[in-house]
Design a protein around this motif. Structure first.
Motif, PDB file in Angstrom:
ATOM      1  N   GLU A  79       0.854  -1.185   0.000  1.00  0.00           N
ATOM      2  CA  GLU A  79       0.000   0.000   0.000  1.00  0.00           C
ATOM      3  C   GLU A  79       0.889   1.234   0.000  1.00  0.00           C
ATOM      4  N   PHE A  80       0.481   2.215  -0.756  1.00  0.00           N
ATOM      5  CA  PHE A  80       1.256   3.435  -0.899  1.00  0.00           C
ATOM      6  C   PHE A  80       0.313   4.631  -0.790  1.00  0.00           C
ATOM      7  N   ALA A  81       0.827   5.761  -0.347  1.00  0.00           N
ATOM      8  CA  ALA A  81       0.013   6.962  -0.143  1.00  0.00           C
ATOM      9  C   ALA A  81      -0.381   7.623  -1.460  1.00  0.00           C
ATOM     10  N   GLY A  82       0.413   7.403  -2.497  1.00  0.00           N
ATOM     11  CA  GLY A  82       0.103   8.024  -3.782  1.00  0.00           C
ATOM     12  C   GLY A  82       1.185   7.737  -4.798  1.00  0.00           C
ATOM     13  N   GLU A  83       0.940   8.195  -6.006  1.00  0.00           N
ATOM     14  CA  GLU A  83       1.857   7.919  -7.110  1.00  0.00           C
ATOM     15  C   GLU A  83       3.260   8.457  -6.840  1.00  0.00           C
ATOM     16  N   GLU A  84       3.334   9.696  -6.339  1.00  0.00           N
ATOM     17  CA  GLU A  84       4.656  10.288  -6.091  1.00  0.00           C
ATOM     18  C   GLU A  84       5.429   9.475  -5.059  1.00  0.00           C
ATOM     19  N   GLU A  85       4.743   9.003  -4.021  1.00  0.00           N
ATOM     20  CA  GLU A  85       5.425   8.207  -2.995  1.00  0.00           C
ATOM     21  C   GLU A  85       6.043   6.950  -3.588  1.00  0.00           C
ATOM     22  N   VAL A  86       5.342   6.317  -4.509  1.00  0.00           N
ATOM     23  CA  VAL A  86       5.866   5.094  -5.126  1.00  0.00           C
ATOM     24  C   VAL A  86       7.177   5.388  -5.847  1.00  0.00           C
ATOM     25  N   PHE A  87       7.173   6.424  -6.656  1.00  0.00           N
ATOM     26  CA  PHE A  87       8.386   6.754  -7.404  1.00  0.00           C
ATOM     27  C   PHE A  87       9.513   7.210  -6.481  1.00  0.00           C
ATOM     28  N   GLN A  88       9.164   7.925  -5.426  1.00  0.00           N
ATOM     29  CA  GLN A  88      10.178   8.354  -4.464  1.00  0.00           C
ATOM     30  C   GLN A  88      10.784   7.140  -3.754  1.00  0.00           C
ATOM     31  N   GLN A  89       9.940   6.178  -3.386  1.00  0.00           N
ATOM     32  CA  GLN A  89      10.457   4.959  -2.745  1.00  0.00           C
ATOM     33  C   GLN A  89      11.351   4.184  -3.701  1.00  0.00           C
ATOM     34  N   ALA A  90      10.992   4.148  -4.968  1.00  0.00           N
ATOM     35  CA  ALA A  90      11.830   3.456  -5.958  1.00  0.00           C
ATOM     36  C   ALA A  90      13.201   4.123  -6.048  1.00  0.00           C
ATOM     37  N   LEU A  91      13.222   5.450  -6.068  1.00  0.00           N
ATOM     38  CA  LEU A  91      14.493   6.174  -6.115  1.00  0.00           C
ATOM     39  C   LEU A  91      15.320   5.891  -4.865  1.00  0.00           C
ATOM     40  N   GLU A  92      14.705   5.958  -3.702  1.00  0.00           N
ATOM     41  CA  GLU A  92      15.433   5.701  -2.460  1.00  0.00           C
ATOM     42  C   GLU A  92      15.965   4.269  -2.426  1.00  0.00           C
ATOM     43  N   HIS A  93      15.185   3.341  -2.942  1.00  0.00           N
ATOM     44  CA  HIS A  93      15.653   1.954  -2.968  1.00  0.00           C
ATOM     45  C   HIS A  93      16.860   1.808  -3.897  1.00  0.00           C
ATOM     46  N   GLU A  94      16.823   2.460  -5.046  1.00  0.00           N
ATOM     47  CA  GLU A  94      17.966   2.397  -5.966  1.00  0.00           C
ATOM     48  C   GLU A  94      19.220   2.967  -5.308  1.00  0.00           C
ATOM     49  N   LYS A  95      19.060   4.016  -4.519  1.00  0.00           N
ATOM     50  CA  LYS A  95      20.214   4.592  -3.811  1.00  0.00           C
ATOM     51  C   LYS A  95      20.791   3.592  -2.810  1.00  0.00           C
ATOM     52  N   LEU A  96      19.926   2.836  -2.135  1.00  0.00           N
ATOM     53  CA  LEU A  96      20.399   1.808  -1.202  1.00  0.00           C
ATOM     54  C   LEU A  96      21.150   0.699  -1.934  1.00  0.00           C
ATOM     55  N   VAL A  97      20.618   0.294  -3.072  1.00  0.00           N
ATOM     56  CA  VAL A  97      21.275  -0.749  -3.868  1.00  0.00           C
ATOM     57  C   VAL A  97      22.637  -0.256  -4.345  1.00  0.00           C
ATOM     58  N   THR A  98      22.697   0.987  -4.798  1.00  0.00           N
ATOM     59  CA  THR A  98      23.967   1.557  -5.243  1.00  0.00           C
ATOM     60  C   THR A  98      24.994   1.500  -4.120  1.00  0.00           C
ATOM     61  N   GLN A  99      24.613   1.936  -2.945  1.00  0.00           N
ATOM     62  CA  GLN A  99      25.550   1.942  -1.813  1.00  0.00           C
ATOM     63  C   GLN A  99      26.001   0.528  -1.470  1.00  0.00           C
TER      64      GLN A  99
END
Length: 169
Positions: A79-99
């Motif tokens: 469950e997500f609060a909205g479309e922007e939150e989904v994309f923001q979470q995807a970006l944050e996850h990619e940053k974690l994977v990069t690190q």
């Protein structure tokens, strides 16, 4: 032969890639339930790519004689609060994977494991692309916020994405 430490880090990364696949599949389902099939398509393809990344690491460990240990994969949010939150979470996850990948590269460099460092260079380059793409999509979803016509066009744009396994090789 690969060291136990580096093999352990790669095994952890395999689990992280598998989690990313599940996360993106969950995001795809969320958008699909909202009849945004183009955006759902985008995240479905992301899911498939993450599985290919896990497979690539699995094969590498096998090739260099490392022990392969498949770890647990946590359940992703659904469950997500909205479309922007989904994309923001995807970006944050990619940053974690990069690190995480950077940490493996650093450890391999410290051990003088040039084979693993060379192997991981593809992932370093991939993460630059992934973060750039995710950041751009965050910007775009912010632009279309509260504009159904723009959201429709954005959905159509992401619906054009095609899964290309050869590009992941």
């Amino acid at each position: 032969m690969i060291s136990k430490k580096i093999a352990h880090l790669i095994n952890e990364q395999i689990s992280k890639e598998q989690y990313a696949s599940q996360l993106y599949l969950s995001m795809s389902a969320w958008f699909s339930a909202k009849d945004l099939e183009g955006i759902a398509n985008y995240f479905r393809i992301q899911s498939k790519e993450e599985l290919m990344h896990a497979d690539k690491m699995f094969d590498y460990l096998s090739d260099v004689g490392g022990d392969i240990v498949i770890g647990a994969i946590p359940q992703p949010p659904h469950e997500f609060a909205g479309e922007e939150e989904v994309f923001q979470q995807a970006l944050e996850h990619e940053k974690l994977v990069t690190q995480s990948i950077f940490n493996i590269v650093k450890a391999a460099n410290e051990e003088g494991d040039f084979a693993t460092t060379s192997f991981l260079q593809w992932f370093v380059n991939e993460q630059v692309e992934e973060e750039s793409s995710a950041s751009l999509l965050v910007s775009k979803i912010r632009m279309v916020k509260d504009n159904n016509s723009a959201l429709y066009l954005f959905d159509q744009e992401l619906g054009q994405r095609v899964f290309n396994p050869a590009a992941e090789a």
